[in-house]
Design a protein around this motif. Sequence first.
Motif, PDB file in Angstrom:
ATOM      1  N   ILE A 231       0.837  -1.190   0.000  1.00 39.71           N
ATOM      2  CA  ILE A 231       0.000   0.000   0.000  1.00 39.71           C
ATOM      3  C   ILE A 231       0.876   1.246   0.000  1.00 39.71           C
ATOM      4  CG2 ILE A 231      -0.229   0.320   2.515  1.00 39.71           C
ATOM      5  CD1 ILE A 231      -3.299   0.779   1.878  1.00 39.71           C
ATOM      6  N   ASN A 232       0.419   2.281  -0.635  1.00 39.31           N
ATOM      7  CA  ASN A 232       1.210   3.506  -0.759  1.00 39.31           C
ATOM      8  C   ASN A 232       0.579   4.638   0.034  1.00 39.31           C
ATOM      9  OD1 ASN A 232       3.328   5.112  -1.651  1.00 39.31           O
ATOM     10  ND2 ASN A 232       3.088   4.490  -3.790  1.00 39.31           N
ATOM     11  N   ASP A 233       1.357   5.690   0.244  1.00 34.82           N
ATOM     12  CA  ASP A 233       0.888   6.836   1.020  1.00 34.82           C
ATOM     13  C   ASP A 233      -0.334   7.471   0.362  1.00 34.82           C
ATOM     14  OD1 ASP A 233       1.275   8.878   3.145  1.00 34.82           O
ATOM     15  OD2 ASP A 233       1.645  10.208   1.453  1.00 34.82           O
ATOM     16  N   GLY A 234      -1.378   7.707   1.148  1.00 32.20           N
ATOM     17  CA  GLY A 234      -2.581   8.354   0.639  1.00 32.20           C
ATOM     18  C   GLY A 234      -3.631   7.403   0.109  1.00 32.20           C
ATOM     19  N   GLU A 235      -3.306   6.131  -0.038  1.00 27.53           N
ATOM     20  CA  GLU A 235      -4.308   5.170  -0.516  1.00 27.53           C
ATOM     21  C   GLU A 235      -5.291   4.828   0.603  1.00 27.53           C
ATOM     22  OE1 GLU A 235      -2.055   2.879  -4.141  1.00 27.53           O
ATOM     23  OE2 GLU A 235      -1.952   1.968  -2.158  1.00 27.53           O
ATOM     24  N   ARG A 236      -6.459   4.326   0.212  1.00 25.24           N
ATOM     25  CA  ARG A 236      -7.541   4.127   1.187  1.00 25.24           C
ATOM     26  C   ARG A 236      -8.005   2.682   1.250  1.00 25.24           C
ATOM     27  NH1 ARG A 236     -11.299   9.484  -0.004  1.00 25.24           N
ATOM     28  NH2 ARG A 236      -9.725  11.034   0.609  1.00 25.24           N
ATOM     29  N   ILE A 237      -8.500   2.338   2.420  1.00 26.51           N
ATOM     30  CA  ILE A 237      -9.074   1.014   2.661  1.00 26.51           C
ATOM     31  C   ILE A 237     -10.518   1.223   3.107  1.00 26.51           C
ATOM     32  CG2 ILE A 237      -8.929  -1.093   4.045  1.00 26.51           C
ATOM     33  CD1 ILE A 237      -5.966  -0.423   4.494  1.00 26.51           C
ATOM     34  N   ALA A 238     -11.448   0.467   2.536  1.00 29.48           N
ATOM     35  CA  ALA A 238     -12.862   0.585   2.894  1.00 29.48           C
ATOM     36  C   ALA A 238     -13.287  -0.610   3.738  1.00 29.48           C
ATOM     37  CB  ALA A 238     -13.723   0.689   1.646  1.00 29.48           C
ATOM     38  N   LEU A 239     -13.839  -0.320   4.907  1.00 28.74           N
ATOM     39  CA  LEU A 239     -14.414  -1.361   5.759  1.00 28.74           C
ATOM     40  C   LEU A 239     -15.929  -1.311   5.566  1.00 28.74           C
ATOM     41  CD1 LEU A 239     -12.317  -0.772   9.017  1.00 28.74           C
ATOM     42  CD2 LEU A 239     -11.804  -2.261   7.075  1.00 28.74           C
ATOM     43  N   ARG A 240     -16.438  -2.195   4.765  1.00 26.04           N
ATOM     44  CA  ARG A 240     -17.850  -2.150   4.382  1.00 26.04           C
ATOM     45  C   ARG A 240     -18.761  -2.422   5.578  1.00 26.04           C
ATOM     46  NH1 ARG A 240     -17.078   0.761   0.038  1.00 26.04           N
ATOM     47  NH2 ARG A 240     -15.790  -0.272  -1.546  1.00 26.04           N
TER      48      ARG A 240
END
Length: 378
Positions: A231-240
């Motif tokens: 994962i890179n800086d600024g990327e997002r993860i969604a917890l549905r």
Amino acid sequence: MADKRDYYEVLGVERGADDDTIKKAYRKLAKQYHPDMNPGDKTAEAKFKEVNEAYAVLSDSEKRAAYDNYGHAAFDGSMGGGAGGGFSGFGDFGDIFSSFFGGGFGGFGGSSSARRNAPQRGDDLGLSVTVTFEEAAFGTKKDIKFNRVARCSACNGSGSKDGKTETCSVCGGSGQKRVVQRLGGMSFQSTVTCDACRGTGKTIKDPCTACRGTGFTKVQKEMTVSIPAGINDGERIALRGQGNDGANGGPAGDVIIEVRVRRHQFFERDGVDLYCDVPVTVTDAILGAEIEVPTLEGNKKYKIPEGTQPGTRFTMKQCGVCYLNNSSRRGDLIFTVNVEIPKGLSTKQKDLMKQFSEACGDSNYIKRTSFIRKIFGK
């Protein structure tokens, strides 16, 4: 009626404008001055009423003909003739707004009432998590805490202490009510949210003490989140489904986590590849040597050839960052050789360097000799 502006001027159209032009002009201005877009702005509210008034007349062929012949006097009950006395009700402006804006503005149209009582998705929540450079490269797990709005467990989201609700007596369960506003000699009908039930269509006699009748409470949630490798800086993860619970039995929103990656002491990242500078001595650069190169997994040995020039780049395969969602693949490590020139040489060391230079002559400096010949023609 002298203080009234010309209706064509209000909408910004010519007197001979066709119906489509008038409708487009009205749509643009109504959206611009709508109270939902300008909360608390009295000037915008006045312009909104003025635009509605103008459109109500110019969009109706009979009223427009009367206005073209008699002006504002056509609708002034005190003036007698023309199109008759003051009239009320240009139709339900809610229908106009529903067709124009899809019911997106509050206080207009029956469709918004239906949506208000229909299941609504809960709001998303935004969080930020900071990880180290190595954690981002290889993946990790982080414990997080956040507050979310959840259905009240005491009343199961009904807001009622005994779970019972009654149909609102003010709006009859529709969640909205009609109001009439008068402007000059005209009356406007509009539909607004019922203030007695706050648009739900239901009232509660005995509110739940845990949520004070709202049906929702704020709770703190703790959970462990997996940060994927690569994962890179600024990327997002969604917890549905981990965000706020929805209204009327609607689904919960999501938790959106923005990952912040700390900068590394000497590595720079470009995609899945890593870059760094490695210092070497003059002797190692001249004679060649097995040097220590830093990697994310510790120092590794790498043999540079003799005569390595400053700024030369070398690539170490599969020593970079893992590919996102494919940790079996990795990028490369590209390091640049920086030859360190020694300072503070002793007299003996300087003499030895002179002897070395004399022994080399120009035969060991092909590029240097070529460069000098180009400049001096020798």
